[in-house]
Enzyme design. Structure first.
Site, mmCIF file in Angstrom:
data_model
loop_
_atom_site.group_PDB
_atom_site.id
_atom_site.type_symbol
_atom_site.label_atom_id
_atom_site.label_comp_id
_atom_site.label_asym_id
_atom_site.label_seq_id
_atom_site.Cartn_x
_atom_site.Cartn_y
_atom_site.Cartn_z
ATOM 1 C CE LYS A 133 -9.481 0.110 5.602
ATOM 2 N NZ LYS A 133 -9.512 -1.023 4.626
ATOM 3 C CG ASP A 162 -8.959 -5.045 5.533
ATOM 4 O OD1 ASP A 162 -8.117 -4.488 6.283
ATOM 5 O OD2 ASP A 162 -8.692 -4.889 4.282
ATOM 6 C CB SER A 169 10.306 -0.611 6.066
ATOM 7 O OG SER A 169 9.630 -1.808 5.750
ATOM 8 N NE ARG A 170 9.261 -6.192 10.367
ATOM 9 C CZ ARG A 170 8.669 -7.581 10.463
ATOM 10 N NH1 ARG A 170 8.916 -8.285 11.394
ATOM 11 N NH2 ARG A 170 7.369 -7.515 9.877
ATOM 12 C CB ILE A 180 -0.771 -0.054 1.236
ATOM 13 C CG1 ILE A 180 -2.016 1.264 1.237
ATOM 14 C CG2 ILE A 180 -0.314 -0.092 2.574
ATOM 15 C CD1 ILE A 180 -3.031 1.113 0.332
#
Lengths: 303, 303
Positions: A87, A165, A33-34, A11
């Site tokens: 969201k 979702d 971010s990992r 996303i």
């Protein structure tokens, strides 16, 4: 204004990055971010390190899944930075209340985004409905879980919300365009025997509105809302992007900005005004459906 | 001030009626109930008829089950009367938001009561905890469903809340006495194979607080809360009625008013001040448990 983006997954790459690149308000100054990273932007594996190393970054946008999001959101607010949330804004309502309190205590903006509210025709539908009475409505939100979330077991696990979702996108539009507050009267939830979250749900809402959410759709996907009003029918199709009034296309008033560019423009406006936008009404309806819903076990689901 | 009582069942007769008889603030002027009545008080079968016939009754107290309560509550507020609600204040969160809006629009008081917050030692526990840090806590709420709700199938049906019907009392105390906002981190829900609502639940809450709710208790019943703080242990036993600090009874600061007399005294104060009290935090935690909880089917339950 400088912004960091945390959670570099699909996303973020598909929606947030292009919106930020096109934005006149925001400069993408760091990522967290990992594993993921964006060429030419400083990358941090942990949010605490970014917050400490880059004090000039005033805002952070989180695209993490709901469960890890809460710790990251608290860290952002405690560091006095503005916060924008994908969201749903949390895994529970109470944790979002904690975030609201924290943002207020630190005097920063918090923006719980609902991207579908920025779909092209939503604002026009809202204006049209503002002085009309909805007599009944039907929401049909049917998509193919395997196509949109391949292999994502978490979505059907406890806390994953299942078909809500995508369904919460419909509820975010509904609560935006109806002039009156909507509430849930009854719900039926279909739970695959090998999962925790509903794969389909049927809601009876106030204002004679029925919602049909299904994650098992094959063939054409449907994201439609149809209303009967005292001034004739209104329909919003394609997830809020196409407006029909009296059965005819009514696109004249549509917004020209995409969903995520519009979210980032609104975030910039909120920060400049020192305001926040944390409307939990779509998530309240989902929690209410889990609270009130009658559960039926249906056939197991495997990706 | 004149008040009408709607829903003349066990809780009305056992708790509300004695509280009203002893109250210097309230005059019980009418009842509303399909079957129940109270000698010497005008009885109405329907609330609309009472509201029309007795315009001088300024307040209504509702002891109806959550589902029919909503229609009655709307009627009361639309008629411009003050409203007092038994716990929980509704079947869903969104419908209570509707009531809040209505009360505001009509300029009347709305009071969502949590009777356990008025238990004898709750105020003293709150004062003691106000400037201390809770390090961990354990809530044990174990009672016998067959003893307290014999044959009441609705409590285990969809919308009935199951073991959260008593458990919300513990959560109402917890959210009252802790100086910080509590949120839910995880939940396990045990659902009898022939029912919809949990008969037992285990919650992991913030502040290292664990809650163990069970409706299958036999023998001694338990309504205990135990906390470790930076200033030693505090325990509230007997549903908030007995306070222990450092393992010793600490009753000196206890209130002397019973739960329901205290609720009616507070309602009178709210009406006089033109204020409302609608704290949904206990109900938000229950909705969050339904939203986030992992469900396990357990053996069928029959009364």
């Amino acid at each position: 204004m400088k912004l960091a983006l945390a959670g570099i997954g699909k996303i973020a790459l598909d929606q947030h990055l292009p919106a930020l690149e096109a934005s006149a308000d925001w400069d993408l100054a760091a990522t967290v971010s990992r594993h993921g990273r964006i060429e030419g932007v400083e990358a941090f594996p942990r949010i605490e390190a970014m917050l400490e190393a880059r004090p000039e970054i005033g805002a952070v946008s989180l695209c993490l899944p709901p469960v890890p999001r809460f710790e990251a959101a608290q860290a952002v607010l405690r560091a006095g930075r503005h916060l924008m949330l994908e969201k749903p804004p949390g895994a529970t309502l109470a944790e979002v209340h904690v975030l609201r309190d924290l943002a207020q205590a630190h005097g920063v903006t918090i923006f719980a985004t609902w991207h579908s509210r920025m779909a092209l025709a939503v604002a026009a539908a809202k204006r049209w409905l503002a002085d009309r009475t909805v007599q009944e409505g039907r929401i049909t939100w049917r998509e193919d879980l395997r196509k949109w979330h391949p292999g994502q077991d978490w979505i059907l696990d406890a806390g994953g919300m299942g078909v809500f979702d995508p369904g919460i996108n419909a509820l975010s539009i509904l609560t935006e365009i109806l002039p009156a507050r909507v509430h849930l009267k009854a719900a039926e939830l279909d739970i695959p025997a090998n999962r925790q979250a509903p794969i389909a749900a049927r809601l009876a809402l106030s204002h004679n509105i029925a919602a049909d959410f299904d994650f098992r759709q094959q063939g054409p996907q449907t994201w439609d809302m149809e209303f009967q009003t005292d001034a004739g029918p209104l329909a919003l199709r394609m997830g809020g992007n196409v407006l029909e009034i009296d059965g005819r296309p009514a696109g004249g008033e549509a917004s020209i900005m995409g969903e995520y560019p519009a979210l980032y423009a609104r975030m910039a406006d909120l920060v400049r005004r020192g305001a926040s936008d944390l409307d939990l009404s779509p998530m309240v309806l989902v929690a209410d459906a889990f609270l009130l819903g009658r559960r039926t076990l249906v056939e197991p689901f495997d990706f």
